[in-house]
Design a protein around this motif. Structure first.
Motif, short mmCIF file in Angstrom:
data_model
loop_
_atom_site.label_atom_id
_atom_site.label_comp_id
_atom_site.label_asym_id
_atom_site.label_seq_id
_atom_site.Cartn_x
_atom_site.Cartn_y
_atom_site.Cartn_z
N LYS A 60 71.78 29.95 2.57
CA LYS A 60 71.30 30.86 3.61
C LYS A 60 69.83 31.19 3.41
N ASN A 61 69.43 31.44 2.16
CA ASN A 61 68.02 31.75 1.88
C ASN A 61 67.10 30.58 2.25
N ALA A 62 67.62 29.35 2.16
CA ALA A 62 66.85 28.17 2.56
C ALA A 62 66.92 27.95 4.07
N GLU A 63 67.62 28.85 4.77
CA GLU A 63 67.78 28.80 6.22
C GLU A 63 68.53 27.57 6.69
N LEU A 64 69.42 27.05 5.84
CA LEU A 64 70.20 25.87 6.19
C LEU A 64 71.52 26.24 6.86
N ILE A 65 72.01 27.44 6.58
CA ILE A 65 73.26 27.90 7.19
C ILE A 65 73.06 29.28 7.78
N GLU A 66 74.00 29.65 8.62
CA GLU A 66 74.00 31.00 9.19
C GLU A 66 75.40 31.57 9.05
N GLU A 67 75.48 32.89 9.17
CA GLU A 67 76.77 33.54 9.03
C GLU A 67 77.10 34.33 10.27
N GLU A 68 78.41 34.47 10.50
CA GLU A 68 78.90 35.25 11.63
C GLU A 68 80.04 36.12 11.12
N ARG A 69 79.93 37.40 11.36
CA ARG A 69 80.98 38.34 10.95
C ARG A 69 82.07 38.39 12.00
N LYS A 70 83.31 38.35 11.51
CA LYS A 70 84.48 38.55 12.37
C LYS A 70 85.34 39.56 11.64
N GLY A 71 85.21 40.82 12.04
CA GLY A 71 85.89 41.90 11.32
C GLY A 71 85.28 42.01 9.94
N GLN A 72 86.12 41.99 8.93
CA GLN A 72 85.61 42.09 7.56
C GLN A 72 85.28 40.74 6.95
N TRP A 73 85.53 39.66 7.67
CA TRP A 73 85.31 38.32 7.15
C TRP A 73 84.00 37.74 7.64
N VAL A 74 83.43 36.87 6.84
CA VAL A 74 82.18 36.21 7.19
C VAL A 74 82.43 34.70 7.23
N PHE A 75 82.02 34.08 8.33
CA PHE A 75 82.17 32.63 8.49
C PHE A 75 80.78 32.00 8.49
N TYR A 76 80.70 30.82 7.90
CA TYR A 76 79.42 30.13 7.74
C TYR A 76 79.42 28.82 8.51
N SER A 77 78.25 28.48 9.04
CA SER A 77 78.08 27.22 9.76
C SER A 77 76.65 26.75 9.56
N LEU A 78 76.40 25.50 9.93
CA LEU A 78 75.04 24.97 9.83
C LEU A 78 74.13 25.74 10.77
N ASN A 79 72.91 25.97 10.33
CA ASN A 79 71.91 26.62 11.16
C ASN A 79 71.21 25.54 11.99
N ARG A 80 71.68 25.36 13.19
CA ARG A 80 71.14 24.31 14.05
C ARG A 80 69.75 24.66 14.59
N GLU A 81 69.32 25.90 14.38
CA GLU A 81 67.98 26.33 14.80
C GLU A 81 66.96 26.17 13.67
N SER A 82 67.40 25.79 12.50
CA SER A 82 66.52 25.65 11.34
C SER A 82 65.50 24.54 11.56
N GLU A 83 64.31 24.75 11.04
CA GLU A 83 63.31 23.69 11.12
C GLU A 83 63.76 22.47 10.31
N TRP A 84 64.73 22.66 9.43
CA TRP A 84 65.23 21.58 8.57
C TRP A 84 66.47 20.90 9.14
N TYR A 85 66.92 21.32 10.32
CA TYR A 85 68.17 20.77 10.85
C TYR A 85 68.13 19.25 11.03
N GLY A 86 67.06 18.71 11.55
CA GLY A 86 66.97 17.25 11.73
C GLY A 86 67.10 16.51 10.41
N LEU A 87 66.40 17.00 9.40
CA LEU A 87 66.48 16.40 8.07
C LEU A 87 67.89 16.55 7.50
N MET A 88 68.42 17.75 7.63
CA MET A 88 69.76 18.03 7.13
C MET A 88 70.80 17.12 7.80
N LYS A 89 70.69 17.00 9.11
CA LYS A 89 71.63 16.17 9.88
C LYS A 89 71.57 14.71 9.42
#
Length: 115
Positions: A60-89
């Motif tokens: 997350k600190n590298a801005e490669l993933i993002e989190e979404e809260r659903k109640g007390q749980w946190v779900f993670y996914s790729l940060n498709r808005e990251s400047e590194w998304y193309g490289l990551m993909k």
């Protein structure tokens, strides 16, 4: 004086360092097409929740993933808005699928046990 190219390399180096860890790279591949919860990573990697959270914090600190809260749980996914998304993909496309790990969780009834 730092050139633009040197600056870009300096900026990219920490991203490669974060992705240089096998666990984090596998996590990224797992999140390629879906969101994942910490509890799923705990089951998959057989690691403690604090260890998994440390890996996720680095991603997350590298801005490669993002989190979404659903109640007390946190779900993670790729940060498709990251400047590194193309490289990551392009990196993730070179890696073998990790979907069998999630399928095993579903078969054992432990997929998204926190929800």
């Amino acid at each position: 004086m730092t050139t633009k190219t040197e600056f870009q390399i300096e900026k990219a180096a920490p991203v490669f360092k974060v992705l240089g860890d096998k666990t984090r790279l596998t996590m990224m591949k797992l999140m390629e097409n879906q969101t994942c919860c910490v509890c799923e990573f705990v089951e998959i990697f057989q690691m403690s929740q604090p260890s998994i959270s440390q890996h996720l914090r680095k991603l997350k600190n590298a801005e490669l993933i993002e989190e979404e809260r659903k109640g007390q749980w946190v779900f993670y996914s790729l940060n498709r808005e990251s400047e590194w998304y193309g490289l990551m993909k392009s990196i993730l496309e070179q890696l073998p699928s990790q979907d069998e790990k999630l399928i095993e969780l579903e078969k054992s009834g432990t997929r998204i046990t926190c929800c």
